[in-house]
Write an enzyme that holds these catalytic residues in place. Sequence first.
Site, PDB file in Angstrom:
ATOM      1  CD  GLU A   1      21.304 -66.596 -60.015  1.00 27.35           C
ATOM      2  OE1 GLU A   1      21.255 -66.784 -58.720  1.00 27.35           O
ATOM      3  OE2 GLU A   1      21.593 -67.601 -60.664  1.00 27.35           O
TER       4      GLU A   1
ATOM      5  CB  CYS B   1      22.145 -62.544 -52.193  1.00 23.63           C
ATOM      6  SG  CYS B   1      23.543 -63.486 -53.004  1.00 23.63           S
TER       7      CYS B   1
HETATM    8  N1  LIG Z   1      21.034 -64.342 -55.987  1.00 23.91           N
HETATM    9  C1  LIG Z   1      22.003 -63.452 -56.257  1.00 23.91           C
HETATM   10  O1  LIG Z   1      23.059 -63.583 -56.747  1.00 23.91           O
HETATM   11  C2  LIG Z   1      21.850 -61.934 -55.840  1.00 23.91           C
HETATM   12  C3  LIG Z   1      22.993 -61.152 -55.706  1.00 23.91           C
HETATM   13  C4  LIG Z   1      23.012 -59.905 -55.247  1.00 23.91           C
HETATM   14  C5  LIG Z   1      21.746 -59.453 -54.840  1.00 23.91           C
HETATM   15  N2  LIG Z   1      20.594 -60.157 -54.732  1.00 23.91           N
HETATM   16  C6  LIG Z   1      19.328 -59.723 -54.418  1.00 23.91           C
HETATM   17  O2  LIG Z   1      19.286 -58.415 -54.984  1.00 23.91           O
HETATM   18  C7  LIG Z   1      18.474 -57.408 -53.870  1.00 23.91           C
HETATM   19  C8  LIG Z   1      19.448 -56.373 -53.718  1.00 23.91           C
HETATM   20  O3  LIG Z   1      19.979 -55.898 -55.010  1.00 23.91           O
HETATM   21  P1  LIG Z   1      19.674 -54.528 -55.651  1.00 23.91           P
HETATM   22  O4  LIG Z   1      18.857 -53.541 -54.538  1.00 23.91           O
HETATM   23  O5  LIG Z   1      20.615 -54.029 -56.328  1.00 23.91           O
HETATM   24  O6  LIG Z   1      18.224 -55.235 -56.730  1.00 23.91           O
HETATM   25  P2  LIG Z   1      17.293 -54.223 -57.457  1.00 23.91           P
HETATM   26  O7  LIG Z   1      16.165 -55.439 -57.835  1.00 23.91           O
HETATM   27  O8  LIG Z   1      16.690 -52.893 -56.692  1.00 23.91           O
HETATM   28  O9  LIG Z   1      18.039 -53.829 -58.455  1.00 23.91           O
HETATM   29  C9  LIG Z   1      18.406 -54.718 -59.553  1.00 23.91           C
HETATM   30  C10 LIG Z   1      18.741 -54.107 -60.757  1.00 23.91           C
HETATM   31  O10 LIG Z   1      17.482 -53.782 -61.150  1.00 23.91           O
HETATM   32  C11 LIG Z   1      17.186 -52.240 -61.799  1.00 23.91           C
HETATM   33  N3  LIG Z   1      15.974 -51.976 -61.257  1.00 23.91           N
HETATM   34  C12 LIG Z   1      15.674 -51.520 -60.063  1.00 23.91           C
HETATM   35  N4  LIG Z   1      14.070 -51.179 -60.140  1.00 23.91           N
HETATM   36  C13 LIG Z   1      13.720 -51.524 -61.472  1.00 23.91           C
HETATM   37  C14 LIG Z   1      12.583 -51.325 -61.851  1.00 23.91           C
HETATM   38  N5  LIG Z   1      11.463 -50.866 -61.323  1.00 23.91           N
HETATM   39  N6  LIG Z   1      12.455 -51.796 -63.203  1.00 23.91           N
HETATM   40  C15 LIG Z   1      13.421 -52.124 -63.917  1.00 23.91           C
HETATM   41  N7  LIG Z   1      14.686 -52.367 -63.373  1.00 23.91           N
HETATM   42  C16 LIG Z   1      14.927 -51.933 -62.134  1.00 23.91           C
HETATM   43  C17 LIG Z   1      18.229 -51.623 -61.137  1.00 23.91           C
HETATM   44  O11 LIG Z   1      18.875 -50.545 -61.893  1.00 23.91           O
HETATM   45  C18 LIG Z   1      19.356 -52.810 -60.917  1.00 23.91           C
HETATM   46  O12 LIG Z   1      20.243 -52.778 -62.160  1.00 23.91           O
HETATM   47  C19 LIG Z   1      18.550 -58.385 -52.487  1.00 23.91           C
HETATM   48  O13 LIG Z   1      17.304 -58.742 -52.647  1.00 23.91           O
HETATM   49  C20 LIG Z   1      19.425 -59.363 -52.952  1.00 23.91           C
HETATM   50  O14 LIG Z   1      18.972 -60.618 -52.139  1.00 23.91           O
HETATM   51  C21 LIG Z   1      20.784 -61.431 -55.364  1.00 23.91           C
HETATM   52  C1  LIG Z   2      47.102 -71.790 -51.008  1.00 22.13           C
HETATM   53  C2  LIG Z   2      47.487 -73.132 -50.450  1.00 22.13           C
HETATM   54  C3  LIG Z   2      46.767 -73.450 -49.014  1.00 22.13           C
HETATM   55  C4  LIG Z   2      45.935 -72.715 -48.324  1.00 22.13           C
HETATM   56  C5  LIG Z   2      44.585 -72.141 -48.949  1.00 22.13           C
HETATM   57  C6  LIG Z   2      43.909 -71.373 -48.302  1.00 22.13           C
HETATM   58  C7  LIG Z   2      44.035 -70.961 -46.907  1.00 22.13           C
HETATM   59  C8  LIG Z   2      42.817 -70.871 -48.644  1.00 22.13           C
HETATM   60  C9  LIG Z   2      41.516 -69.972 -48.133  1.00 22.13           C
HETATM   61  C10 LIG Z   2      40.700 -69.714 -48.985  1.00 22.13           C
HETATM   62  C11 LIG Z   2      39.488 -68.811 -48.506  1.00 22.13           C
HETATM   63  C12 LIG Z   2      39.321 -68.804 -47.085  1.00 22.13           C
HETATM   64  C13 LIG Z   2      38.798 -68.113 -49.345  1.00 22.13           C
HETATM   65  C14 LIG Z   2      37.859 -67.597 -49.125  1.00 22.13           C
HETATM   66  C15 LIG Z   2      36.889 -66.946 -50.098  1.00 22.13           C
HETATM   67  C16 LIG Z   2      35.825 -66.250 -49.994  1.00 22.13           C
HETATM   68  C17 LIG Z   2      34.912 -65.683 -50.948  1.00 22.13           C
HETATM   69  C18 LIG Z   2      35.867 -65.723 -52.433  1.00 22.13           C
HETATM   70  C19 LIG Z   2      33.627 -65.136 -51.017  1.00 22.13           C
HETATM   71  C20 LIG Z   2      33.010 -64.880 -51.870  1.00 22.13           C
HETATM   72  C21 LIG Z   2      31.792 -64.192 -51.836  1.00 22.13           C
HETATM   73  C22 LIG Z   2      30.915 -64.026 -52.887  1.00 22.13           C
HETATM   74  C23 LIG Z   2      31.514 -64.474 -54.468  1.00 22.13           C
HETATM   75  C24 LIG Z   2      29.517 -63.548 -52.578  1.00 22.13           C
HETATM   76  C25 LIG Z   2      28.696 -63.296 -53.679  1.00 22.13           C
HETATM   77  C26 LIG Z   2      27.448 -62.735 -53.254  1.00 22.13           C
HETATM   78  C27 LIG Z   2      26.247 -63.044 -53.819  1.00 22.13           C
HETATM   79  C28 LIG Z   2      26.102 -64.050 -55.060  1.00 22.13           C
HETATM   80  C29 LIG Z   2      25.110 -62.401 -53.446  1.00 22.13           C
HETATM   81  O1  LIG Z   2      25.008 -61.256 -52.847  1.00 22.13           O
HETATM   82  C30 LIG Z   2      46.938 -74.898 -48.528  1.00 22.13           C
HETATM   83  C31 LIG Z   2      47.179 -74.725 -47.227  1.00 22.13           C
HETATM   84  C32 LIG Z   2      45.598 -75.646 -48.822  1.00 22.13           C
HETATM   85  C33 LIG Z   2      48.066 -75.793 -49.248  1.00 22.13           C
HETATM   86  C34 LIG Z   2      48.025 -75.422 -50.823  1.00 22.13           C
HETATM   87  C35 LIG Z   2      48.320 -74.092 -50.955  1.00 22.13           C
END
Ligand SMILES: NC(=O)c1ccc[n+]([C@@H]2O[C@H](COP(=O)([O-])OP(=O)(O)OC[C@H]3O[C@@H](n4cnc5c(N)ncnc54)[C@H](O)[C@@H]3O)[C@@H](O)[C@H]2O)c1
Ligand SMILES: CC1=C(/C=C/C(C)=C/C=C/C(C)=C/C=C/C=C(C)/C=C/C=C(C)/C=C/C=C(\C)C=O)C(C)(C)CCC1
Length: 531
Positions: free
Chosen positions: A227, A261
């Site tokens: 990821e 990310c």
């Molecule tokens: N796709 C996704 O769900 C997602 C979510 C969050 C972050 N990211 C990406 O991750 C990056 C930022 O996160 P970060 O800085 O924690 O990432 P990172 O790669 O620096 O670290 C991630 C993990 O890898 C380990 N790690 C770091 N360097 C390492 C090495 N040389 N050898 C072995 N393990 C090592 C760290 O301890 C950490 O647990 C960004 O590029 C972001 O886009 C992706």
């Molecule tokens: C409760 C009822 C209703 C109203 C519901 C409403 C107003 C819901 C609104 C929900 C919203 C705006 C939710 C937003 C959520 C955002 C989230 C959880 C973001 C998450 C981000 C993440 C997980 C990021 C991940 C990052 C990654 C993977 C990499 O870095 C009604 C009005 C519909 C009526 C029924 C009851």
Amino acid sequence: MADKVQTPDFQATGVDAIAPIASSVRGTFRTHKTKKLQWRQVQMRKLYWALEDYTPQLLAALAKDLHKADFEALITEIDWLKRDCLFMLDHLEKYAKEDKLGSPDLPPPFSLMKYRVRKEPLGTVLIIGPYNLPVQLLLSPFVGAISAGCTAVLKPSEMTPTCAMVVKELIEKRLDTTAFAVVNGGIPETTALLNEKWDKIFFTGSAAVGTIVAKKAAETLTPVVLELGGRNPAFITKHANLALAARRLLWGKTMNAGQVCLSQNYVLIDKDVAPAFIEHLRQAYKNMFPNGAKASPDLARIVNHRQFVRIKKMLDGTRGKIVMGGALDESELYIEPTAVLVSSVDDPMMQEESFGPIFAIYPVNSLDEALNVANRVHRTPLALFSFGSKAENQRVLNEMTSGGATLNDAFFHASVNSVPFGGVGDSGWGAYRGKASFDCFTHLRTVSETPAWAEKIIAVRYMPYDMARLRLLNRFTAKKPNFDRSGRVVRGFGYWAKVVLCLGGKGAKGALLRWLAVLLAHYLYVNRFGK
Ligand SMILES: NC(=O)c1ccc[n+]([C@@H]2O[C@H](COP(=O)([O-])OP(=O)(O)OC[C@H]3O[C@@H](n4cnc5c(N)ncnc54)[C@H](O)[C@@H]3O)[C@@H](O)[C@H]2O)c1
Ligand SMILES: CC1=C(/C=C/C(C)=C/C=C/C(C)=C/C=C/C=C(C)/C=C/C=C(C)/C=C/C=C(\C)C=O)C(C)(C)CCC1
């Protein structure tokens, strides 16, 4: 509230402890206890209550490590994970149930062989997490591992040390430590973990480290989920609702101080509406931060000095013009939400993943140009966003790939925990969340069983081969093509016979519904007008 809660100081597990830990959880898998559905359900329920009971410590840790507001800590981490547990508990029996196979998947006489697909745990897995959502992005895949019946070692990021220690405590205090372990540390510990043999490695982090993980895994043919990150584009055409686009993209760039990310790295906007968009952006900023971003209790901080310097370097290196924000305070690791109007695709703001509260605005002459630029900057981003007409949004989806996409908003496609999430190409391999989390750690094992009494029926397979018998078998089992050598469907007797018999319906279900409609109509007619 956060400052009243005691949180443990960081302590690395130590390289020497890693081999015994890995051996122990591997040994537990060989006892087969994790294959029992009830055991998995108990662990999942314990995880749910551990998250509930450790909420004060988790909130305090997220505040300490990232200055993360309780609101964000709950909605994107703690409550998210609790929903993960409840979702998986609701669906686990169905997911884990073996699938019995029959016709039309199996031609005769294979359906006599009791074909089925067993859902089996892959084994002992390693889950490595990042720093930005240090709890959710480590434990959400862990929910998948538990649901599949795997044993697991978790390696939180050392960049958020307080979170790492609280997670270690809640797992070790509440779950079965013969099956699950948390290893804390940085590169040495992670490298030592990668030297162990796993049945799958689930890595969330940068592409650079993802490459290290993938190379290491390849040495032992260990499957991996990666990821990773991406340079995510947002497209804004002249048909967009600019006020909405501005507010929603600002949301995408201010949550967790843009350390997400999925957030947009740059905006490709029709040049005619760029000035108006920038004005809407400034207005959205004022509404979101009435007393300024720095004074806001809602805005997180950059995780550490190294990341702060990296983001600052992008701002220092840009040849663009700052049109929103631009303030920094190194002492607080504070970076103001910042938009930079750039004129070159080669600008650092366009080329690097900001993974912070800054993004580029790049005016274009057309959607054609926007798609060309985006495919040049990063052909397989983790996410993309399109604000345009229905037709324009469909064109963006059709002409550019991404891990996921949201139309007319920032990363809403990834803001719900029950739909698949993952990258594509170099933004990630594999997916999880919802059923995909169960599948991610499960092996689909096809099993068949040949009954003794079927021996004569299937004796055709033995030598000495008898071509006459093979031809006879094919007459009963082989399907005939309904197309010719140029690939055209041949509408012969068979085709028309099927049309008539199915009343033009597609498949058995369609035909049955149509026949029922005919019979109902006939019944009503006879009732109404007599024979
Ligand atoms: N796709 C996704 O769900 C997602 C979510 C969050 C972050 N990211 C990406 O991750 C990056 C930022 O996160 P970060 O800085 O924690 O990432 P990172 O790669 O620096 O670290 C991630 C993990 O890898 C380990 N790690 C770091 N360097 C390492 C090495 N040389 N050898 C072995 N393990 C090592 C760290 O301890 C950490 O647990 C960004 O590029 C972001 O886009 C992706
Ligand atoms: C409760 C009822 C209703 C109203 C519901 C409403 C107003 C819901 C609104 C929900 C919203 C705006 C939710 C937003 C959520 C955002 C989230 C959880 C973001 C998450 C981000 C993440 C997980 C990021 C991940 C990052 C990654 C993977 C990499 O870095 C009604 C009005 C519909 C009526 C029924 C009851």
